[in-house]
Every structure is written in C-alpha cells, then in structure tokens.
Design a protein around this motif. Structure first.
Motif, mmCIF file in Angstrom:
data_model
loop_
_atom_site.group_PDB
_atom_site.id
_atom_site.type_symbol
_atom_site.label_atom_id
_atom_site.label_comp_id
_atom_site.label_asym_id
_atom_site.label_seq_id
_atom_site.Cartn_x
_atom_site.Cartn_y
_atom_site.Cartn_z
ATOM 1 N N GLU A 1 0.828 -1.207 0.000
ATOM 2 C CA GLU A 1 0.000 0.000 0.000
ATOM 3 C C GLU A 1 0.859 1.252 0.000
ATOM 4 N N GLY A 2 0.297 2.332 -0.543
ATOM 5 C CA GLY A 2 1.003 3.604 -0.594
ATOM 6 C C GLY A 2 0.969 4.335 0.735
ATOM 7 N N LEU B 1 -2.322 13.396 -3.313
ATOM 8 C CA LEU B 1 -1.352 12.561 -2.600
ATOM 9 C C LEU B 1 -1.562 11.058 -2.801
ATOM 10 N N PRO B 2 -2.809 10.547 -2.755
ATOM 11 C CA PRO B 2 -2.974 9.106 -2.981
ATOM 12 C C PRO B 2 -2.501 8.673 -4.367
ATOM 13 N N ILE B 3 -2.618 9.569 -5.346
ATOM 14 C CA ILE B 3 -2.140 9.256 -6.697
ATOM 15 C C ILE B 3 -0.610 9.257 -6.708
ATOM 16 N N LEU C 1 4.369 2.513 -5.797
ATOM 17 C CA LEU C 1 4.992 1.898 -4.625
ATOM 18 C C LEU C 1 6.494 2.147 -4.562
ATOM 19 N N ALA C 2 7.143 2.236 -5.712
ATOM 20 C CA ALA C 2 8.577 2.537 -5.711
ATOM 21 C C ALA C 2 8.809 3.924 -5.118
ATOM 22 N N ARG C 3 7.935 4.854 -5.442
ATOM 23 C CA ARG C 3 8.053 6.203 -4.884
ATOM 24 C C ARG C 3 7.790 6.174 -3.378
ATOM 25 N N SER C 4 6.805 5.382 -2.956
ATOM 26 C CA SER C 4 6.505 5.270 -1.527
ATOM 27 C C SER C 4 7.690 4.684 -0.766
ATOM 28 N N ARG C 5 8.309 3.661 -1.327
ATOM 29 C CA ARG C 5 9.470 3.051 -0.650
ATOM 30 C C ARG C 5 10.629 4.037 -0.562
#
Length: 229
Positions: free
Chosen positions: A134-135, A171-173, A178-182
C-alpha cells in the motif's frame, strides 16, 4: 444545508456561476439557491471576502478576486473541487518546501521525546503499509506535519497543514507508485535519524533533497514555470 459546508459549497458555486467579468449572483439569488437566510449568506461572504476570494462593491455587486486568494482560500477551493491556478499551485509547493526545510532545523532544537515517539510510530506504520503493498499518502502527511509540530510553533503548524489540505486529492495518486513510496520512506528514515541526532544542518539538507522530488513532480504535472537561473 449544514452551515459548516456552506463556505466550500458557496465558493464552488460562485466560481461556476460568475460572469465573464467575475460578477457573481446576488445575495438574494444565493440565499434562494442554498435555501438559507440572506443573513447567513452575508456572513459567509464576509468570510470569503476576508480570504480574498470575493470583493463586494457598493452599488455594483459581488465579484470574484481569486487571483488574490489567500493560502487558506486555496485550501478551501481544493476541498470544494474548484480548479486552482497552476502557477499558484506551483508557488505554494515551493513555499511548502521553504517552510519544511526550516521546520526540520527547528525540530532538531525543540523536538521532545513525545515527538520522536510519534515519528517512530508513523515510520512503523509506513513499514507495515509497504509490506502490504500500500502507498503512504496519509503516513507521509503525518510524518511531515509531526516535524512541523515539533517546532512548538502553532501558527507554523496551521500554515503547513493548509498545504496538505490542498494536496489531499493528489497525494494518494502520487503515492500510488509503490517505488516512490518506498523511496520516500527510506528518506524519512534518514531525516528521522538526523532529527534524533539533533543535527540541524543535516536535517535541512535531507529535507531539501526529499522535497525536491515532490516539487519536480508537481512542476511536471501542472507545467510549472522554469526554475530561475
């Protein structure tokens, strides 16, 4: 209509129903449309005028002045789904970066154990979210605002909170990648370590580099102006 929703609904309606010169429906027409008293409309318009969304001109009417809108007003527009001027969005993102870099420095000097515990909790939640694929839209917001909270400046916190209201639909977009979230989580960990070490210079540098990605994203999304030489 609930009074707490009138401001955002009224702002959206005025934006959608203004004439070419920015003139909006009258108080009477607005009261009839929203099925409320003219007194309530007048009070709401006074707030919108203070936020520089409208201007009431004697013997002429009510006019939109959105190009002069305050930051709070832009947050209200975002809540109401009113389109924001792309240049204003970009300038607001740039201002957020300036504020949060300073917040990182101040937090190094002022953060309490409670702030550190909350940041660690947010980081743990982020790790759990990532493990589930999840983001991190909410966790990113909470992490940044906790750093601002750690400055112990309540006005600073209210100002920075507005930026996240403006971006809550995007923000949710942004963090759906997921790579950006990590990558963001890894950067948060490094910022946290600098805060714990109370290294203000390092915390500022890390925050600046971290926010550069978001600034570039928004610039590309809305076609922001070129950076000055």
């Amino acid at each position: 209509m609930k009074e707490n929703s009138l401001l955002s609904d009224l702002a959206a309606y005025l934006f959608s129903n203004s004439s070419g010169n920015g003139r909006t429906p009258s108080e009477r027409e607005l009261a009839e449309h929203f099925n409320v008293s003219r007194g309530l409309i007048r009070e709401a318009l006074a707030i919108l005028e203070a936020m520089r969304i409208v201007e009431r001109r004697a013997k002429s009417g009510i006019y939109l002045t959105t190009t002069e809108a305050s930051v709070d007003a832009m947050a209200l527009f975002a809540k109401a789904g009113v389109p924001l001027d792309p240049i204003l969005i970009y300038e607001t993102v740039e201002l957020r970066k300036i504020h949060e870099i300073k917040a990182a420095e101040l937090a190094c000097a002022r953060a309490t154990e409670e702030n550190y515990a909350r940041l660690r909790e947010i980081l743990d939640l982020s790790e759990a979210k990532l493990a589930q694929g999840e983001g991190l839209a909410r966790e990113d917001r909470d992490f940044h605002l906790e750093i601002v909270r750690a400055t112990k400046n309540s006005v600073f916190f209210r100002v920075c909170s507005v930026y996240y209201v403006m971006g809550e639909q995007r923000l949710p977009i942004y963090f759906g990648d997921l790579a950006r979230s990590r990558r963001s989580h890894e950067e948060h960990l490094r910022i946290y370590e600098a805060l714990v070490a109370r290294d203000g210079n390092l915390a500022q540098a890390l925050m600046s580099a971290h926010l550069q990605g978001a600034e570039s994203y928004w610039k590309g999304l809305i076609g922001g102006p070129p950076m000055p030489e």
